[in-house]
Design an enzyme around this catalytic site. Structure first.
Site, mmCIF file in Angstrom:
data_model
loop_
_atom_site.group_PDB
_atom_site.id
_atom_site.type_symbol
_atom_site.label_atom_id
_atom_site.label_comp_id
_atom_site.label_asym_id
_atom_site.label_seq_id
_atom_site.Cartn_x
_atom_site.Cartn_y
_atom_site.Cartn_z
ATOM 1 N N GLY A 192 0.768 -1.239 0.000
ATOM 2 C CA GLY A 192 0.000 0.000 0.000
ATOM 3 C C GLY A 192 0.800 1.291 0.000
ATOM 4 C CB SER A 193 4.286 2.238 -0.722
ATOM 5 O OG SER A 193 4.556 1.837 -2.033
ATOM 6 C CG ASN A 194 2.206 3.272 -5.805
ATOM 7 O OD1 ASN A 194 2.652 4.318 -6.283
ATOM 8 N ND2 ASN A 194 2.812 2.101 -5.932
ATOM 9 N NE ARG A 196 -9.786 -14.747 -13.092
ATOM 10 C CZ ARG A 196 -8.757 -14.472 -12.291
ATOM 11 N NH1 ARG A 196 -8.779 -13.397 -11.529
ATOM 12 N NH2 ARG A 196 -7.706 -15.261 -12.242
ATOM 13 C CG MET A 210 -1.062 -8.207 -6.411
ATOM 14 S SD MET A 210 -0.179 -7.422 -7.769
ATOM 15 C CE MET A 210 0.754 -8.822 -8.372
ATOM 16 N NE ARG A 211 -8.154 -12.311 -7.506
ATOM 17 C CZ ARG A 211 -7.812 -13.596 -7.622
ATOM 18 N NH1 ARG A 211 -6.654 -14.018 -7.170
ATOM 19 N NH2 ARG A 211 -8.634 -14.454 -8.201
ATOM 20 C CG LEU A 267 -9.792 -5.916 -12.334
ATOM 21 C CD1 LEU A 267 -9.672 -4.403 -12.397
ATOM 22 C CD2 LEU A 267 -10.515 -6.349 -11.059
ATOM 23 C CG ASN A 319 -2.726 -0.820 -12.833
ATOM 24 O OD1 ASN A 319 -2.679 -1.013 -11.612
ATOM 25 N ND2 ASN A 319 -1.993 -1.516 -13.678
ATOM 26 C CG HIS A 372 2.832 -2.066 -15.206
ATOM 27 N ND1 HIS A 372 2.511 -3.312 -14.723
ATOM 28 C CD2 HIS A 372 3.867 -2.247 -16.049
ATOM 29 C CE1 HIS A 372 3.314 -4.216 -15.268
ATOM 30 N NE2 HIS A 372 4.156 -3.590 -16.072
ATOM 31 C CB SER A 427 3.243 3.363 -17.119
ATOM 32 O OG SER A 427 4.434 3.082 -17.809
ATOM 33 C CG ASP A 455 -0.111 -4.487 -16.894
ATOM 34 O OD1 ASP A 455 -0.812 -3.935 -16.024
ATOM 35 O OD2 ASP A 455 0.627 -5.459 -16.655
ATOM 36 C CD GLU A 490 5.713 1.959 -8.763
ATOM 37 O OE1 GLU A 490 4.662 1.692 -8.169
ATOM 38 O OE2 GLU A 490 6.576 1.103 -9.001
HETATM 39 C C1 GRF Z 1 3.933 -1.202 -7.248
HETATM 40 O O1 GRF Z 1 5.223 -1.408 -7.744
HETATM 41 C C2 GRF Z 1 2.964 -1.012 -8.363
HETATM 42 O O2 GRF Z 1 3.508 -0.380 -9.483
HETATM 43 C C3 GRF Z 1 2.591 -2.428 -8.729
HETATM 44 O O3 GRF Z 1 2.555 -3.123 -7.509
HETATM 45 C C4 GRF Z 1 3.384 -2.457 -6.562
HETATM 46 C C5 GRF Z 1 2.512 -2.123 -5.400
HETATM 47 O O4 GRF Z 1 3.233 -1.535 -4.343
HETATM 48 N N1 GRF Z 1 1.358 -2.458 -9.466
HETATM 49 P P1 GRF Z 1 2.468 -0.785 -3.180
HETATM 50 O O5 GRF Z 1 1.470 -1.790 -2.607
HETATM 51 O O6 GRF Z 1 1.799 0.403 -3.760
HETATM 52 O O7 GRF Z 1 3.523 -0.432 -2.185
#
Ligand code: GRF
Length: 217
Positions: free
Chosen positions: A14-16, A68, A93-94, A96, A110, A112, A139, A148, A177
């Protein structure tokens, strides 16, 4: 203008998500994080969202088995319940279903960890190193049914160093990011992004001519 209501979908660290929450603390930011939704009860990001006072929902994908469409329908119901305007996938990580993605045209983003369209899918840093890439990055793109592959809103590039390992490269990309996701969400929330011929225009203006040299000469 009222702030757009954003749901951030996570599966892990969850850092983003945290970067989006931090940006949205500014009252002038055009979006608020109204919901964090996880498909995993043990996602570390949930504690960060909770500490920030943000509403949390968990929908465990495992409870839906291979269905799904049913999992996506459950997510859609929650997004509707929270009156969500924009969905941000952040390490979600699913895969869709097209039916779900189709509910959010130009309203689902998203992030990536590669310079798309290179290195779609998993293990991007390892693959970039193995391929001998000299420039790598991240991106933010609109989500379409194809993984993607949607129109790219913002990218950031980093140089690959000769002595780079996967972890060091990943850390430099992650730093970017955290810059570009809040920026891309801001542009979308302000209605400044249009798509033409599969490319995004910001304020209707094509990107200016620019070249980046690696190494800097
Ligand atoms: C990030 O590198 C993002 O680009 C990718 O998964 C990772 C998630 O990291 N889709 P975080 O959970 O946001 O720290």
């Amino acid at each position: 203008m009222s702030r757009k209501r954003v749901a951030v979908l996570i599966s892990g660290r969850g850092s983003n998500m945290a970067a989006l929450i931090a940006a949205a603390k500014d009252k002038d930011y055009p979006a608020e994080i109204a919901l964090v939704l996880s498909n995993k009860t043990d996602a570390a990001g949930l504690a960060i969202a909770h500490a920030a006072g943000i509403a949390i929902e968990v929908i465990d994908h495992a409870a839906f088995g291979k269905d799904r469409a049913a999992f996506d329908a459950a997510m859609q119901a929650v997004l509707v319940k929270y009156n969500i305007d924009i969905v941000c996938l952040a390490g979600f990580m699913r895969l869709l279903t097209p039916g779900f993605v189709g509910q959010w045209p130009l309203r689902m983003l998203n992030i990536h960890p590669s310079l798309l369209p290179a290195f779609k899918g998993l293990d991007t840093h390892k693959r970039a190193l193995e391929a001998g890439a000299t420039v790598h990055g991240a991106s933010v793109h609109f989500v379409t049914a194809e993984l993607d592959a949607g129109p790219i809103i913002v990218q950031a590039a980093v140089a690959v160093r000769n002595d780079d390992g996967e972890a060091a490269l990943a850390a430099r990309v992650l730093g970017q990011e955290h810059r570009i996701y809040p920026l891309a969400l801001k542009l979308v929330a302000e209605g400044r992004v249009q798509v033409e011929n599969g490319r995004c225009l910001i304020d209707g203006v094509p990107v200016p001519d620019a070249a980046h040299l690696t190494p800097v000469l």
